[in-house]
Enzyme design. Structure first.
Site, PDB file in Angstrom:
ATOM      1  N   ARG A 237       0.863  -1.176   0.000  1.00 47.18           N
ATOM      2  CA  ARG A 237       0.000   0.000   0.000  1.00 47.18           C
ATOM      3  C   ARG A 237       0.902   1.228   0.000  1.00 47.18           C
ATOM      4  O   ARG A 237       1.939   1.262   0.669  1.00 47.18           O
ATOM      5  CB  ARG A 237      -0.922   0.027   1.231  1.00 47.18           C
ATOM      6  CG  ARG A 237      -2.067  -0.976   1.153  1.00 47.18           C
ATOM      7  CD  ARG A 237      -3.077  -0.607   0.081  1.00 47.18           C
ATOM      8  NE  ARG A 237      -4.230  -1.493   0.051  1.00 47.18           N
ATOM      9  CZ  ARG A 237      -4.343  -2.566  -0.741  1.00 47.18           C
ATOM     10  NH1 ARG A 237      -3.354  -2.889  -1.546  1.00 47.18           N
ATOM     11  NH2 ARG A 237      -5.438  -3.293  -0.713  1.00 47.18           N
ATOM     12  N   GLU A 266      -3.870   7.870  -4.793  1.00 43.72           N
ATOM     13  CA  GLU A 266      -4.167   7.196  -6.056  1.00 43.72           C
ATOM     14  C   GLU A 266      -5.504   7.673  -6.598  1.00 43.72           C
ATOM     15  O   GLU A 266      -6.465   7.787  -5.834  1.00 43.72           O
ATOM     16  CB  GLU A 266      -4.188   5.678  -5.842  1.00 43.72           C
ATOM     17  CG  GLU A 266      -2.835   5.127  -5.425  1.00 43.72           C
ATOM     18  CD  GLU A 266      -2.815   3.611  -5.260  1.00 43.72           C
ATOM     19  OE1 GLU A 266      -3.862   2.961  -5.463  1.00 43.72           O
ATOM     20  OE2 GLU A 266      -1.751   3.069  -4.933  1.00 43.72           O
ATOM     21  N   HIS A 285      -0.590   0.553  -9.616  1.00 40.44           N
ATOM     22  CA  HIS A 285      -1.329  -0.364  -8.742  1.00 40.44           C
ATOM     23  C   HIS A 285      -1.962  -1.505  -9.552  1.00 40.44           C
ATOM     24  O   HIS A 285      -3.175  -1.743  -9.484  1.00 40.44           O
ATOM     25  CB  HIS A 285      -2.394   0.386  -7.952  1.00 40.44           C
ATOM     26  CG  HIS A 285      -2.784  -0.339  -6.690  1.00 40.44           C
ATOM     27  ND1 HIS A 285      -3.277   0.303  -5.583  1.00 40.44           N
ATOM     28  CD2 HIS A 285      -2.766  -1.660  -6.350  1.00 40.44           C
ATOM     29  CE1 HIS A 285      -3.552  -0.576  -4.624  1.00 40.44           C
ATOM     30  NE2 HIS A 285      -3.235  -1.786  -5.071  1.00 40.44           N
TER      31      HIS A 285
END
Length: 330
Positions: A237, A266, A285
């Protein structure tokens, strides 16, 4: 309205069709177009289950605003975007699909290591621009013989360890929730604390969930304990790493390179200074988003949702302490 008296499952954004097909064997399915909290609430007034992707936070307001809600499914592994405490207070089981994308994420981690050590991105760009064996080729190195420090030796971390050993790497592991004997069985040499791992590793890779304990775990102080010239990889993360401290270390020579799949914010802003650095390999991601992983993830969480709707105990329950209270579901 749920058709044919089937329970309604609202999905927050597209998922692999295999998951939709499985849900439709026992439920009516509606896929939200408006991927905001209010959009999900509007569509979810009659929903008995919500299946949410990472970009839709599962807040107390969202769950409380869906009066028929019996289950929340998280399309993925981590539960950091779900208010688990609120779900438990509201009597809503939260299910997910742990392990479903572990192989994909582990392979992606190794890819970032190789790309960083081999200077893949700058060399590719230079060659396309007509450069042949210029200065960028200096400093290329190998995984063989390097010491890898794995922070978090769970489903993904243990796979990274197994793959890395095939490259001839030495693997250290830090995970305060896994006993030392078990860490050895997961192909890592246990260390006593994080500082010991940071001081000994040539490459450090993060595979922890985001918790109060791990938030900004890799900060200026932690980076200061690393070897000069170490490489940092993060596919866990984004908020596990302090990006300001990382940028400073990459520009002042403390760290050699980084490979980042996850970001503090993000989608990542185009102005993020890390994107401008030649010694940073970036992806958006997608470490756990292979076609195989997406299908496995979709089937996994859909199966768990259907178990709850049938009154069966799910296998991957994020708030297990809740289940004894839910006799009305059985």
């Amino acid at each position: 309205m749920a058709s044919d008296q089937k329970p309604l499952v609202v999905i927050g954004g597209p998922i692999h069709p295999a998951g939709v097909e499985l849900l439709e064997t026992e439920a009516a399915v509606a896929v939200a177009d408006d991927l905001t909290e209010d959009g999900i609430i509007r569509l979810g007034q009659e929903a008995q289950a919500l299946l949410l992707r990472i970009f839709i936070p599962c807040t107390e307001r969202l769950m409380a605003s869906c009066p028929n809600l019996k289950c929340v499914g998280r399309y993925g592994v981590g539960l950091d975007n779900v208010d688990l405490a609120a779900a438990t207070r509201l009597g809503v089981p939260v299910v997910h699909a742990p392990g479903s994308n572990s192989d994909s994420a582990a392979e992606h981690t190794i890819m970032l290591m190789l790309a960083a050590l081999k200077k893949l991105i700058p060399i590719d760009r230079a060659m396309r621009a007509g450069e042949w064996r210029g200065e960028r080729y200096r400093g290329i190195s190998e995984l063989k013989g390097a010491t890898l420090g794995i922070i978090g030796v769970g489903n993904i971390g243990r796979r990274v360890a197994r793959i890395s050993r095939s490259f001839g790497m030495r693997t250290l592991g830090f995970d305060p929730y896994v006993p030392a004997d078990e860490l050895r069985q997961r192909d890592v040499e246990p260390v006593q604390n994080l500082a010991q791992l940071l001081a000994r590793a040539d490459i450090i890779t993060c595979h922890t969930p985001l918790t109060d304990e791990t938030r900004r775990m890799i900060n200026a102080a932690a980076i200061g304990q690393m070897k000069d010239g170490a490489v940092l990889i993060n596919t866990s993360r984004g908020q596990v790493v302090d990006e300001t401290a990382l940028y400073a270390a990459l520009t002042n020579g403390k760290l050699r390179a980084a490979g980042l799949d996850v970001w503090e914010e993000e989608p990542v802003a185009a102005a993020n200074p890390l994107l401008k650095l030649e010694n940073v390999v970036t992806t958006p991601h997608v470490a756990g988003m292979s076609e195989t992983a997406n299908r496995t993830m979709a089937l996994g969480v859909a199966s768990e949702i259907l178990r709850v709707l049938r009154g069966e105990r799910p296998r991957a329950l994020g708030n297990p302490e809740l289940w004894p209270r839910l006799s009305h579901l059985r």
